[in-house]
Design an enzyme around this catalytic site. Structure first.
Site, short mmCIF file in Angstrom:
data_model
loop_
_atom_site.label_atom_id
_atom_site.label_comp_id
_atom_site.label_asym_id
_atom_site.label_seq_id
_atom_site.Cartn_x
_atom_site.Cartn_y
_atom_site.Cartn_z
N LYS A 1 -36.02 103.65 69.83
CA LYS A 1 -35.90 104.27 71.27
C LYS A 1 -36.76 105.59 71.29
O LYS A 1 -37.48 105.80 72.23
CB LYS A 1 -34.54 104.64 71.33
CG LYS A 1 -34.13 105.43 72.63
CD LYS A 1 -32.77 105.38 72.86
CE LYS A 1 -32.59 106.27 74.14
NZ LYS A 1 -31.20 106.52 74.48
N HIS B 1 -9.99 86.26 49.83
CA HIS B 1 -10.47 86.25 48.47
C HIS B 1 -10.47 87.56 47.81
O HIS B 1 -11.05 87.79 46.75
CB HIS B 1 -11.23 85.10 47.83
CG HIS B 1 -10.38 83.82 48.38
ND1 HIS B 1 -9.62 83.11 47.47
CD2 HIS B 1 -10.75 82.98 49.37
CE1 HIS B 1 -9.27 81.94 48.17
NE2 HIS B 1 -9.91 81.77 49.30
N GLY C 1 -28.72 103.75 71.91
CA GLY C 1 -29.48 102.82 70.80
C GLY C 1 -28.40 101.75 70.56
O GLY C 1 -28.74 100.74 70.11
N ARG C 2 -27.17 102.15 70.26
CA ARG C 2 -26.06 101.05 69.87
C ARG C 2 -25.53 100.15 70.86
O ARG C 2 -24.87 99.35 70.73
CB ARG C 2 -24.65 101.64 69.23
CG ARG C 2 -24.50 102.97 70.09
CD ARG C 2 -23.30 103.78 69.47
NE ARG C 2 -22.69 105.01 70.06
CZ ARG C 2 -23.40 106.13 70.21
NH1 ARG C 2 -24.64 106.41 69.74
NH2 ARG C 2 -22.65 107.15 70.90
N GLU D 1 -20.11 105.40 65.94
CA GLU D 1 -21.00 106.36 66.42
C GLU D 1 -20.41 106.85 67.67
O GLU D 1 -20.63 108.01 68.17
CB GLU D 1 -22.25 105.86 66.44
CG GLU D 1 -23.53 106.96 66.24
CD GLU D 1 -24.88 106.53 65.83
OE1 GLU D 1 -25.28 105.74 67.05
OE2 GLU D 1 -25.62 106.70 65.17
N GLU E 1 -37.23 106.84 59.12
CA GLU E 1 -36.94 105.73 58.36
C GLU E 1 -38.00 104.52 59.17
O GLU E 1 -38.85 104.14 58.42
CB GLU E 1 -35.68 105.04 58.34
CG GLU E 1 -34.46 105.82 57.73
CD GLU E 1 -33.99 107.05 58.49
OE1 GLU E 1 -34.62 107.27 59.62
OE2 GLU E 1 -32.96 107.36 57.99
N LYS F 1 -30.31 114.69 59.11
CA LYS F 1 -31.64 114.23 59.41
C LYS F 1 -32.46 115.64 58.83
O LYS F 1 -33.39 115.44 58.48
CB LYS F 1 -31.81 113.83 60.78
CG LYS F 1 -31.57 112.63 61.22
CD LYS F 1 -32.04 111.89 62.48
CE LYS F 1 -31.15 110.73 63.22
NZ LYS F 1 -31.30 110.55 64.45
#
Ligand code: F6P
Length: 560
Positions: free
Chosen positions: A206, A385, A268-269, A354, A212, A505
């Site tokens: 965005k 399990h 973003g999410r 978030e 990253e 960050k």
């Protein structure tokens, strides 16, 4: 005390909780066997059975009253109108516009956003057609066969979840990979068997400034150019950008003609159905992508129209508040019984945590109640399990969402019946458990009886859909988006900012030169951080030749 805790419905819920806290689901079902007929709701092709929750009709009425007192519907309408409900960033929150029909219009800050959305969708459609048909050729004239999405957070989790969820509908001669981690291992392992001449990189960000993503994108560029003879012109054929930031895209060296845009009002999410979904469209095609958008839109309409008591997202949101703030539940498990949904819990973690991991209300007041729960989960039956033991017999209350489908996309012998029998069995076992008497009746030795008792009274929702399709996936994602909205509106928090991720960050950016400096840097952190940095620097000095950076390892390997 905050406004929320002063509300009459909140106070009534506190009193009601004292009455109901010890009521067992066994009693609730015994005294009211019909509850499974009215604690259900349907919307947008999804069926929600919420009867195995620790609620009565009174609880539901009080929760609905709380929603009214907190003006959830008014806030929802403000979102759909494009008001700036993201107050800390002064932005509209309009992911719902991403799935509005082309014949609608929505004017926000003087612009018809629906038209803009459809312009981008059309361009994505043309591009997808060209890639999928082989018409778009790479630099050497070969068609694209591999698509690598580089992004992180919302620019990764939605795309990878949707690709995995809809793999059944994907074009199988295209390979999709997703690189997110700044750890070089992610890039190397994702690209090592790919031919640069057949590989398209989608740089999804965005902001187009995320450390990253930009680091991985630069590495991808080197990898691509190294494999294609170093001709800069290759970038135009092998890189596209998904972003709101044309300036940074151009600075990076991607022609903005190869950029698919979106807008600051898409968080973003909440962006998997924007241009960020390009990898999804490349995988399943334009038509199926539209079906997914239609599924989102159906849930949007349900969220806007259904009364609180039968409104799926509102019910789920209110139940989360009920468990989190009254029963003190700290987590919520999401348990999809479909292997294709194996990344769904990871996707939901960003969406929920978030959004609602907030400690102040819209006006900045510190909350005096708990906000967002910890969401987690794994596909069934694998979780059974592993961690289900703790849900069944541990000391913590963990409300669960079971997700299942009537029909499998891969009908194989009796697999699906066995899978679904587990969905129904698990929610039954959690709710009703096994009494000491029942355990004794099975002839269990007395000293083992306590170990085999299942207390039950563990609440769950069961969400069922006909089949996992692009449309039902859209409805399912929108269900959780609006459940998150409902929770945030009750708590009065800003569900659309994420200031909490900024400090880490900024600190990382400050530490990079301290790790890389030739001269011993002046370290002004706390003693622990200083010592850790010194230890790393020492190890860095002692690197053996195997540690030397190799800028294009995979490019060299696959070009051979
Ligand atoms: O982690 C914070 C965050 O800003 C998320 O909200 C976002 O989805 C992610 O980083 C990636 O951001 P971008 O798409 O701008 O690269």
């Amino acid at each position: 005390m905050t406004e929320l805790r002063e509300r009459p419905a909140w106070k009534a819920l506190e009193a009601h909780y004292e009455e109901i806290r010890d009521a067992h689901l066994r009693e609730l079902f015994a005294t009211d066997p019909q509850r499974a007929e009215y604690f259900i709701a349907d919307g947008a092709g999804l069926h929600l059975d919420f009867s195995k929750n620790r609620i009565t009709s009174e609880t539901l009425a009080l929760l609905a009253e709380l929603a009214r007192e907190c003006e959830v519907e008014k806030r929802r309408d403000a979102m759909f109108r494009g008001e700036h409900i993201n107050v800390s960033e002064d932005r509209a929150v309009l992911h719902v516009a991403l799935r509005m029909n082309a014949n609608r219009s929505l004017n926000v800050d003087g612009v018809d956003v629906v038209k803009e959305v459809h312009d981008v969708l059309d361009r994505m459609g043309d591009f997808s057609y060209r890639i999928r048909s082989g018409d778009w050729k790479g630099h050497t004239g070969k068609p694209i066969r591999n698509v690598v999405n580089i992004g992180i957070g919302g620019s990764d989790l939605g795309p990878v979840m949707a690709y995995e969820a809809l793999r059944h509908y994907s074009q199988r001669d295209l390979t999709f990979r997703f690189v997110s981690n700044i750890d070089g291992t992610d890039f190397v392992e994702c690209t090592r068997d790919l031919d640069p001449a057949e590989t398209l990189f989608i740089v999804a960000s965005k902001t187009f400034t995320t450390l990253e993503t930009m680091t991985n994108a630069r590495t991808a560029r080197e990898w691509s150019l190294a494999g294609l003879g170093g001709d800069e012109a290759a970038v135009a054929k092998h890189f596209v950008a998904l972003s709101t930031n044309a300036e940074e895209v151009a600075k990076f060296g991607i022609d903005t003609a190869n950029m698919f845009g979106f807008w600051e009002w898409v968080g973003g999410r909440y962006s998997m159905d924007s241009a960020i979904g390009l990898s999804t469209m490349l995988a399943i095609g334009y038509v199926a992508f539209q079906e997914m958008l239609a599924g989102f839109a159906e849930m949007d309409a349900h969220f806007c129209e259904a009364p609180v008591e039968s409104n799926l997202p509102m019910l789920m949101g209110l139940l989360s508040v009920w468990y989190g703030d009254f029963f003190g539940a700290e987590t919520c498990a999401v348990l999809p019984y479909d292997q294709y949904l194996h990344r769904f819990p990871a996707y939901l973690q960003q969406l929920t945590m978030e959004s609602n991991g907030k400690h102040v209300t819209l006006d900045g007041t510190r909350v005096d109640y708990d906000t967002g729960a910890i969401y987690w989960g794994e596909p069934g039956t694998n979780g059974q399990h592993s961690f289900y033991q703790l849900i069944h017999q541990g000391t913590r209350l963990i409300p669960c969402d079971f997700i299942g489908f009537m029909h499998s996309n891969n009908p194989l012998g009796e697999h699906h019946d066995l899978l679904m029998s587990n969905v129904f069995a698990q929610s039954e076992a959690l709710a009703f458990g096994k009494t000491p008497e029942q355990v004794r009746e099975e002839g269990t030795a007395e000293e083992v009886v306590p170990h085999r008792v299942m207390e039950g009274n563990r609440p769950s929702n069961t969400i069922l859909a006909e089949r996992l399709t692009p449309e039902s996936l859209g409805s399912l994602v929108a269900l959780y988006e609006h459940s998150v909205f409902t929770q945030g509106a009750i708590w009065g928090v800003d569900s659309f900012d994420q200031w909490g991720v900024e400090l880490g960050k900024a600190l990382a950016v400050a530490i990079i030169p301290e790790l890389q400096a030739d001269e011993e840097p002046d370290l002004n952190h706390d003693s622990s951080t200083n010592a850790l940095i010194r230890r790393y620097r020492q190890a860095r000095r002692e690197r053996d030749p195997a540690d030397e950076p190799t800028p294009n390892p995979a490019g060299r390997e696959s070009a051979e």
